[in-house]
Design an enzyme around this catalytic site. Structure first.
Site, PDB file in Angstrom:
ATOM      1  N   ASN A   8       0.876  -1.170   0.000  1.00  0.00           N
ATOM      2  CA  ASN A   8       0.000   0.000   0.000  1.00  0.00           C
ATOM      3  C   ASN A   8       0.914   1.219   0.000  1.00  0.00           C
ATOM      4  OD1 ASN A   8      -1.850   2.030   0.395  1.00  0.00           O
ATOM      5  ND2 ASN A   8      -2.777   1.156   2.230  1.00  0.00           N
ATOM      6  N   ARG A  68      -2.619  -2.264  -3.447  1.00  0.00           N
ATOM      7  CA  ARG A  68      -3.835  -1.478  -3.246  1.00  0.00           C
ATOM      8  C   ARG A  68      -3.758  -0.235  -4.132  1.00  0.00           C
ATOM      9  NH1 ARG A  68      -5.089   3.201   0.776  1.00  0.00           N
ATOM     10  NH2 ARG A  68      -7.355   3.376   0.557  1.00  0.00           N
ATOM     11  N   HIS A 157     -13.472   2.158   0.200  1.00  0.00           N
ATOM     12  CA  HIS A 157     -13.391   1.148   1.273  1.00  0.00           C
ATOM     13  C   HIS A 157     -13.966  -0.186   0.816  1.00  0.00           C
ATOM     14  CE1 HIS A 157     -13.488   4.641   4.419  1.00  0.00           C
ATOM     15  NE2 HIS A 157     -12.226   4.301   4.147  1.00  0.00           N
ATOM     16  N   HIS A 185     -18.046   1.147   8.197  1.00  0.00           N
ATOM     17  CA  HIS A 185     -16.589   1.237   8.277  1.00  0.00           C
ATOM     18  C   HIS A 185     -16.278   2.617   8.859  1.00  0.00           C
ATOM     19  CE1 HIS A 185     -12.375   0.550   6.722  1.00  0.00           C
ATOM     20  NE2 HIS A 185     -12.369   1.857   6.953  1.00  0.00           N
ATOM     21  N   ARG A 218     -12.800  15.240   7.155  1.00  0.00           N
ATOM     22  CA  ARG A 218     -13.634  15.473   5.971  1.00  0.00           C
ATOM     23  C   ARG A 218     -15.068  15.769   6.380  1.00  0.00           C
ATOM     24  NH1 ARG A 218     -11.864   9.920   3.239  1.00  0.00           N
ATOM     25  NH2 ARG A 218      -9.614  10.253   3.162  1.00  0.00           N
ATOM     26  N   GLU A 310     -14.722  -0.606  15.693  1.00  0.00           N
ATOM     27  CA  GLU A 310     -14.340  -1.784  16.462  1.00  0.00           C
ATOM     28  C   GLU A 310     -14.097  -1.488  17.937  1.00  0.00           C
ATOM     29  OE1 GLU A 310     -10.956  -3.624  14.567  1.00  0.00           O
ATOM     30  OE2 GLU A 310     -11.840  -3.351  12.585  1.00  0.00           O
ATOM     31  N   GLU A 361      -7.982  -5.572   5.496  1.00  0.00           N
ATOM     32  CA  GLU A 361      -7.900  -5.272   4.063  1.00  0.00           C
ATOM     33  C   GLU A 361      -6.690  -5.941   3.412  1.00  0.00           C
ATOM     34  OE1 GLU A 361      -9.435  -0.936   3.308  1.00  0.00           O
ATOM     35  OE2 GLU A 361      -8.626  -1.032   5.355  1.00  0.00           O
TER      36      GLU A 361
END
Length: 374
Positions: A8, A68, A157, A185, A218, A310, A361
């Site tokens: 990534n 990714r 995502h 998520h 954001r 989580e 991921e």
């Protein structure tokens, strides 16, 4: 032993993980930072990649490399073997993700130089959402203009949403094809997806990762006319607005702090501004939950995942409060349990299963890479 090297790449970093697919565990993982920055010992991504491979050593037999890439546009609906043509297409799509795709390409090219004799595969954040129906991905603007410039909902995502929805089916011991699931998520970036029978049918992020939920920095959803107003009345340029919406909005814009942990701590200490910001955050999630139940025509499971989803029990409980009329409820004792395992947080017999499932991921990229190269 099948080992997939997952990469990534950012503009000045390489995050990597070596995944053993027999155990589905990470053998090694790490992060190379400050690539090409003043004073750094790592001049470019090729040097960074060589350093990673030296660290891995020769005892690891890398079967393939999975990369990714954030934006696959409308061109890519699944994992794809990297060719010169695919690289060129990723570069063309940089217009839709100027902060991400060029950085992802740097990692691809560096890894191909360092590992020229194994297949390289790209997994796109947007690919899972290519099953969105036309009505879900279409913006109501001039159709020819939208087609010419790629203006539509793509969603992001996707790797996480795919992995978590499939893990939910395994956990519930039910066929994926029969499940109606909402995946939340929630991290510094946040998105929600409605998944019907394993296929994404709605998602909150749009043409870019800016649309949708309130995030760390954001804004999420905002009336476009508000930006026109700020341009005309406050004199903000397009670059100013871009920076504001992506880097200085969300929780940061509302409270001065973009970290959910700090905002929640402030709220619990009596900070009214922080509590009001969290109310906005939860309100946006609840609005999407209601809309997505309507789109799905029912609901079997809600799943929380990613860093906030989580680990933040208070947010989970308050977000789903008073939704019992929809069959959604939270067992407080289960919700407070801290675990890295998939688990129920709803009461026994609840019509809708509320779950916490850690995302992975890198493992999903490794799985898709291995499936493609056989």
């Amino acid at each position: 032993m099948t080992q997939i090297f997952v990469v990534n790449s950012g503009s000045s970093s390489i995050k990597y993980q070596l995944v053993d697919l027999e155990t589905e565990e990470a053998v090694l993982s790490g992060l190379v930072e400050r690539i090409g920055e003043p004073g750094s010992d790592i001049p470019d991504h090729e040097a960074g990649m060589r350093g990673v491979l030296e660290l891995l050593g020769t005892e690891h037999d890398i079967t393939a490399v999975g990369h990714r890439v954030v934006h696959g546009g409308s061109l890519f609906a699944s994992a794809t073997l990297i060719t010169d043509e695919v690289e060129a297409q990723i570069e063309q799509l940089s217009a839709l993700a100027p902060l991400h795709n060029p950085a992802n390409l740097l990692g691809i090219r560096a890894a191909k130089v360092a590992l020229p004799n194994v297949p390289h595969v790209v997994v796109f954040d947007t690919a899972f959402h290519q099953t969105l129906p036309h009505a879900a991905y279409t913006y109501a603007i001039d159709a020819k203009l939208a087609e010419t410039y790629g203006v539509r909902r793509y969603g992001f995502h996707g790797t996480s949403h795919k992995y978590v929805s499939e893990q939910a089916a395994l956990f519930l011991e039910r066929p994926l094809e029969e499940l109606k699931t909402i995946v939340l998520h929630l991290g510094n970036g946040a998105s929600v997806a409605a998944i019907d029978g394993g296929k994404s049918v709605e998602t909150s992020m749009g043409m870019t990762p800016l649309e949708g939920l309130v995030m760390g920095t954001r804004s999420g959803d905002i009336d476009p006319a508000a930006l026109i107003h700020l341009h005309r009345q406050a004199g903000l340029s397009f670059d100013d607005l871009d920076t504001m919406l992506n880097r200085h909005s969300g929780l940061l814009g509302l409270t001065g702090n973009g970290d959910m942990r700090d905002v929640q701590a402030a709220a619990l200490a009596g900070d009214d501004l922080a509590e009001e910001a969290l109310a906005v955050y939860r309100h946006r999630i609840r609005r999407y939950i209601g809309a997505y139940i309507a789109h799905l025509g029912g609901l079997d499971a809600i799943v929380f995942t990613a860093g906030v989803g989580e680990n933040n029990s208070l947010l989970r409980r308050r977000t789903l409060a008073s939704l019992e009329f929809l069959g959604i409820s939270v067992d407080n004792d289960r919700n407070e349990l801290h675990s890295k395992q998939a688990r129920y947080i709803s009461p026994d017999g609840s019509p809708v299963a509320v779950l916490v499932i850690p995302t992975n991921e890198e493992l999903e990229i490794a799985r898709q890479t291995a499936a493609l190269v056989g």
